[in-house]
Design a protein around this motif. Sequence first.
Motif, PDB file in Angstrom:
ATOM      1  N   TYR A  25      39.432  53.668  32.262  1.00 39.66           N
ATOM      2  CA  TYR A  25      38.983  52.341  33.150  1.00 39.66           C
ATOM      3  C   TYR A  25      40.294  52.666  34.442  1.00 39.66           C
ATOM      4  O   TYR A  25      39.895  52.295  35.680  1.00 39.66           O
ATOM      5  N   GLY A  26      41.122  53.809  33.708  1.00 33.43           N
ATOM      6  CA  GLY A  26      42.222  53.005  34.617  1.00 33.43           C
ATOM      7  C   GLY A  26      43.121  52.397  34.317  1.00 33.43           C
ATOM      8  O   GLY A  26      44.256  51.389  35.370  1.00 33.43           O
ATOM      9  N   CYS A  27      43.127  51.603  33.576  1.00 27.42           N
ATOM     10  CA  CYS A  27      43.725  50.168  33.219  1.00 27.42           C
ATOM     11  C   CYS A  27      45.701  50.475  32.826  1.00 27.42           C
ATOM     12  O   CYS A  27      45.529  51.206  31.988  1.00 27.42           O
ATOM     13  N   THR A  28      46.078  49.468  32.796  1.00 31.91           N
ATOM     14  CA  THR A  28      47.723  49.501  33.310  1.00 31.91           C
ATOM     15  C   THR A  28      48.606  49.032  32.045  1.00 31.91           C
ATOM     16  O   THR A  28      49.567  48.615  31.706  1.00 31.91           O
ATOM     17  N   GLY A  29      47.462  47.800  31.303  1.00 32.65           N
ATOM     18  CA  GLY A  29      47.794  46.936  30.170  1.00 32.65           C
ATOM     19  C   GLY A  29      47.073  47.465  29.448  1.00 32.65           C
ATOM     20  O   GLY A  29      45.813  47.284  29.418  1.00 32.65           O
ATOM     21  N   LEU A  30      47.630  47.147  27.571  1.00 31.67           N
ATOM     22  CA  LEU A  30      46.632  46.644  26.814  1.00 31.67           C
ATOM     23  C   LEU A  30      47.208  45.973  25.944  1.00 31.67           C
ATOM     24  O   LEU A  30      48.152  45.856  25.806  1.00 31.67           O
ATOM     25  N   MET A  31      46.739  44.761  25.661  1.00 31.19           N
ATOM     26  CA  MET A  31      46.992  43.600  25.381  1.00 31.19           C
ATOM     27  C   MET A  31      45.643  43.335  23.625  1.00 31.19           C
ATOM     28  O   MET A  31      45.070  43.387  23.974  1.00 31.19           O
ATOM     29  N   GLY A  32      46.206  42.767  22.695  1.00 32.32           N
ATOM     30  CA  GLY A  32      45.373  41.995  21.745  1.00 32.32           C
ATOM     31  C   GLY A  32      45.322  40.165  21.427  1.00 32.32           C
ATOM     32  O   GLY A  32      46.242  40.268  20.867  1.00 32.32           O
ATOM     33  N   PHE A  47      49.944  53.028  28.704  1.00 29.87           N
ATOM     34  CA  PHE A  47      49.768  51.402  29.583  1.00 29.87           C
ATOM     35  C   PHE A  47      51.387  51.257  29.746  1.00 29.87           C
ATOM     36  O   PHE A  47      52.337  51.028  28.853  1.00 29.87           O
ATOM     37  N   ALA A  48      51.297  50.462  31.211  1.00 32.95           N
ATOM     38  CA  ALA A  48      52.661  50.142  31.199  1.00 32.95           C
ATOM     39  C   ALA A  48      53.200  49.268  30.429  1.00 32.95           C
ATOM     40  O   ALA A  48      54.319  48.820  30.254  1.00 32.95           O
ATOM     41  N   PHE A  73      36.444  47.125  35.479  1.00 34.65           N
ATOM     42  CA  PHE A  73      37.661  47.704  35.927  1.00 34.65           C
ATOM     43  C   PHE A  73      37.730  49.033  36.157  1.00 34.65           C
ATOM     44  O   PHE A  73      38.764  49.097  37.958  1.00 34.65           O
ATOM     45  N   ALA A  74      36.604  49.319  36.434  1.00 36.88           N
ATOM     46  CA  ALA A  74      36.263  50.823  36.803  1.00 36.88           C
ATOM     47  C   ALA A  74      36.626  50.751  39.051  1.00 36.88           C
ATOM     48  O   ALA A  74      36.412  51.877  39.427  1.00 36.88           O
ATOM     49  N   THR A  75      36.143  49.597  39.490  1.00 37.55           N
ATOM     50  CA  THR A  75      35.651  49.497  40.336  1.00 37.55           C
ATOM     51  C   THR A  75      36.713  49.058  41.377  1.00 37.55           C
ATOM     52  O   THR A  75      37.315  48.661  42.622  1.00 37.55           O
ATOM     53  N   VAL A  76      37.796  48.002  40.512  1.00 37.66           N
ATOM     54  CA  VAL A  76      38.949  47.189  40.602  1.00 37.66           C
ATOM     55  C   VAL A  76      39.985  48.751  41.122  1.00 37.66           C
ATOM     56  O   VAL A  76      40.268  49.464  40.670  1.00 37.66           O
ATOM     57  N   THR A  77      40.625  48.324  41.959  1.00 39.21           N
ATOM     58  CA  THR A  77      41.014  49.709  42.915  1.00 39.21           C
ATOM     59  C   THR A  77      42.963  49.154  43.721  1.00 39.21           C
ATOM     60  O   THR A  77      42.953  47.964  43.598  1.00 39.21           O
ATOM     61  N   GLN A  78      43.588  50.157  43.267  1.00 40.34           N
ATOM     62  CA  GLN A  78      44.640  49.629  43.995  1.00 40.34           C
ATOM     63  C   GLN A  78      45.687  48.085  43.280  1.00 40.34           C
ATOM     64  O   GLN A  78      46.387  48.060  44.120  1.00 40.34           O
ATOM     65  N   ARG A  79      45.111  48.417  41.970  1.00 41.26           N
ATOM     66  CA  ARG A  79      45.984  46.810  41.416  1.00 41.26           C
ATOM     67  C   ARG A  79      46.763  47.050  39.576  1.00 41.26           C
ATOM     68  O   ARG A  79      45.125  47.918  39.295  1.00 41.26           O
ATOM     69  N   PRO A  80      47.638  46.812  39.226  1.00 36.98           N
ATOM     70  CA  PRO A  80      47.336  46.601  37.953  1.00 36.98           C
ATOM     71  C   PRO A  80      46.228  45.671  37.234  1.00 36.98           C
ATOM     72  O   PRO A  80      45.524  45.276  37.792  1.00 36.98           O
TER      73      PRO A  80
END
Length: 822
Positions: free
Chosen positions: A476-483, A150-151, A436-443
């Motif tokens: 799902y293509g997420c670019t960030g993982l936080m807690g 994840f970025a 999340f899977a249907t959100v496109t072209q954005r972080p």
Amino acid sequence: MRYIVLIVLLLQLDPCFSKVPVIVHSKQASGATLLAVKELQRYIYVRTGELPRVSNADADNSIWVGTIDAVTIKDQRINQQLKGDAYQLLSVSDRKLIIVGGSEIATLYGAYKFLESTGIGFALDDDIIPDTRINQVQLSGFNKTYAPAFALRGIQPFHDFPEGPDWWNEDDYKAIIGQLPKMGMNFIGFHTYPSVGIFRGWYKPEPVVWIGTKEQFDPATGRVNNAYPILHANTNDSTWDYYPKKTSAFNFGAAQLFETDNYGADYMKGVSNWPHTPEENINIFNKVGAVLNGAFSLAKELGVKTCVGTETALTIPNEVKRTLPKASQDSIRQALYEGMFSRIKATYPLDYYWFWTPEDWTWSGERPGETDFVKKDLLSAVAAAKAVKAPFTLATCGWVLGPSRNRAEFDQLLPKEMPFSVINRQQGYMPVEPAFATVTQRPRWEITWMEDDPALICPQFWAGRTRKDAQDAFKYGCTGLMGIHWRTRNISPNFMALAKAGWEANTYDKEVPADKRDYPVGDLYDEWTTLQFGKDAAKIASAIFQRFDGAAPVSPEVTDYTANFPRATIWGIKGPGLIIANKMPWDSVVKGYDFISEFEKCGKLVHAPSQVANYQYWLHTFYYARAISKVGCLLGEMDTIAKLLPGKKELGDSLLVLRDSTAGVWEEMMTELLQTVSTTGEMGMIANIEQHNMQRMQYLTRYDSLIAAARGGVPPLVLSKEYKGPARVVVTTKRTMLNAGESLDFRVRVLSGKAVKEVKLYWKELGGKVYSSDVVEREGANVYRVHVGEKKTDFEYYIKVEIVGGESLRYPEVGNRTVVVW
């Protein structure tokens, strides 16, 4: 003989003779690369007792550190495609290692990854460093490239309760931020509760984000000249059902830990009762702005992205409304966002500003017309950011991704550069948002729960769930993982899972059955328990922790959650961590803590002093958790008898005996908790028990009037103010790096059954021979304020505490704390 001595001296100057490698960097190295060099030098010194030499010249026994564009060493195995956060550890020979990054920050990540090979562990609350030294630093056998899954990878400490960042001072923010790159993380974000909302007065507005117009602050400094009542949790105010209570009235020795009766972050101390004076509210905003400026400036240097934000639609405080001209709602909101964004721009560096979808959308859904209102609010903010040329990126977050009719609805409304994020629903019991899977072209950023607030004063273990959420988020293509979290040390396995998942989630290929919520964590607990307790105890300890990690899945309508670790608290009337009055018999409930006897056997296998201290922390944490459950069972008995009580003296006698018995177990519970205090999180747990469970709920005295009526009177409940555990030194703020010109400042808190005679600081240059010393001045109660002063070089220190009667305490127990200055 003179020649022999000279030869020996010359050999000692030769790096080939030294057991530690030379740290080599290019003359052009700067920023985080130079910090990486200093960190390698410091930690290798801690592990070996010998301070490595730093050079710009190549050497045989050496570690070369730098970015890919600065590499001068020739080796076809060097990954020339490194970029961003990716880095490589490569043994060029048995005596030469290179740490090369796609950026300076990546080089820093690489240095910390290498240091883990020496036996060091990094956690959010502190470093984990073995006591025994190593004879040699191994440089051979490395050839691996690391790239994140994840970025953005990081944490979302949640403001509202004293267990969390409400009680952080600037040095606490900096200490936590300083640990993030050690764990390969690069994000920290904060939520701000507004003036009013669904809770109708349960909470009070918070000062991280100021609401106002451009005319109400100084554009040169960001200092506001108009404000409304705000606070972060302090012991003098009531919020979230923590009722006011002077810390000097805290029981069982807890009062020793608090230097002021009105305790909170330094900017909240000494503030008058709610709603404070206008000058005080202005001052709080300005002090918080200065804290964030210092903390976020450090974050920027360490490559950590920062984020703050408010809920949408924006709540306008009444005090602000009175200052606004008559105009359309849309123009007013844009003017306020322009003021808010401009003030941030002038006050502290920021990377992201996020808008949280309303909290009640996850519980009761949207009210008629609310979705359209939120959309207008978001568009007003977008226009405002453009108008003031905001230097940060807008984003969304919240308890849901979007409205129930289409969770991804805002994807068609907002600019594609805006990241979308969301915390899992039902305090983390529900999986990652599938929209999340249907959100496109954005972080897209997934925020998993490190812990939940219903069980906020209990241990919580969610490493497996964290890994599962990371696996799903990556799919799902997420670019960030936080807690999301409040506390730090007592949920450290969860943070290890989070940090590792940020780099490894793309390798999580095990299928988790539909009736399970947790990804396997055996390897993680093997590693974590080895760091905590040593390899001899790790096998037994790992199996124990694995058993109570996680929970069974729940359906969306379920709110009475369980976990594999016993949950003895629940969400209270209006606050977290309420002890459950349990009607089940204690003989049945106590079986849930049978694992403690297994864990006690581990004690014989733990040897090194620091690992013994870690073991004692967790052992007393488990004793404390068991005592909470016992208190709950006694409270349940009291409730049962109270229902049968009217007019019956014998029942009044029984209830009185139960009250006093409960008070005795309560003392045991608090004494065990006090033996675990090591961060502001545990101090906040004390406040919860004193202000919420005892002061607000009156758990120990709620039936005194019934007892008095049945018996013709009731003796007052008298609780001990004495601490009955072993004497301890508590340091909650643990900074390991300073910017040039900064002073190391922290508080030493002493728990003792006897008076403190003297507290003394000893320090020297890193690797130096001669200590300097200073007597540390008492600030209040058993709290002493350490001010080391500006240092131009790296240094090490320890604290010595003398107790009346001859007992002497040392912090740390073994070795010294070390600090780099860069």
